[in-house]
Design a protein around this motif. Structure first.
Motif, PDB file in Angstrom:
ATOM      1  N   THR A  46     -52.857  49.065 159.168  1.00 40.28           N
ATOM      2  CA  THR A  46     -53.535  48.252 160.405  1.00 40.28           C
ATOM      3  C   THR A  46     -52.805  46.860 160.734  1.00 40.28           C
ATOM      4  O   THR A  46     -52.193  46.618 159.704  1.00 40.28           O
ATOM      5  N   PHE A  47     -53.146  46.281 161.609  1.00 35.05           N
ATOM      6  CA  PHE A  47     -52.733  45.012 161.852  1.00 35.05           C
ATOM      7  C   PHE A  47     -53.828  43.926 162.154  1.00 35.05           C
ATOM      8  O   PHE A  47     -54.619  44.575 162.900  1.00 35.05           O
ATOM      9  N   ASP A  48     -53.599  42.774 162.051  1.00 35.91           N
ATOM     10  CA  ASP A  48     -54.545  41.645 162.198  1.00 35.91           C
ATOM     11  C   ASP A  48     -55.865  42.063 161.969  1.00 35.91           C
ATOM     12  O   ASP A  48     -56.924  41.909 162.570  1.00 35.91           O
ATOM     13  N   ASP A  49     -56.172  42.504 160.629  1.00 38.43           N
ATOM     14  CA  ASP A  49     -57.858  42.872 160.339  1.00 38.43           C
ATOM     15  C   ASP A  49     -58.428  43.815 161.150  1.00 38.43           C
ATOM     16  O   ASP A  49     -59.641  43.616 161.132  1.00 38.43           O
ATOM     17  N   VAL A  50     -57.673  44.812 161.795  1.00 40.63           N
ATOM     18  CA  VAL A  50     -58.545  45.690 162.644  1.00 40.63           C
ATOM     19  C   VAL A  50     -58.624  46.731 161.917  1.00 40.63           C
ATOM     20  O   VAL A  50     -57.594  47.391 161.232  1.00 40.63           O
TER      21      VAL A  50
END
Length: 142
Positions: free
Chosen positions: A43-47
């Motif tokens: 995942t990226f950016d807490d998604v």
């Protein structure tokens, strides 16, 4: 470079060919399943991941393959009289068991078969007197 009759015969036996195919499937399949699982879990950016359960199943498949393929090659080699090759495959199966165990834990967590431990929430520490209604006070140390 000439080959001796022993080495020429060793490479042509059906037992060795089956074991080699199994180890080829072991290497290529476990890498492919691991990469597919990580694709669904990264995942990226807490998604949160969109396909976490599918990624967990890929990781479980990878863990299964890491153990079963070299173990099957060991059995085939031992029954076919290729003891050295069977010993190498047994060592690979043990390594696959360790690595597969680590991968399987993450896969089981993502599929929901085991739950992740709850995050530790620190309890607030009272460092001063707090007054409650009714004249009751709570002070540290009594």
């Amino acid at each position: 470079m000439t080959s001796t009759p022993e080495t020429a015969e060793w490479g042509r036996t059906p037992v060795v060919r089956r074991m080699s195919r199994l180890l080829g499937v072991w290497v290529a399949g476990s890498i492919l399943l691991f990469l597919l699982g990580m694709r669904d879990l990264v995942t990226f950016d807490d998604v949160p991941p969109a396909h976490a359960v599918r990624g967990g199943w890929f990781l479980l498949g990878c863990a299964f393959l890491l153990v079963v393929a070299p173990l099957a090659a060991t059995v085939i080699g031992a029954s076919g009289g290729q003891n050295v090759y069977a010993g190498v495959c047994a060592v690979l199966a043990l390594g696959g068991l360790v690595l597969g165990g680590l991968v399987a834990v993450r896969g089981l967590q993502e599929t929901g078969a085991i739950t992740r431990p709850a995050e530790v929430v620190p309890t607030p520490r009272v460092s001063h007197c707090v007054e409650f209604s009714g004249g009751d006070t709570r002070c540290p140390g009594g």
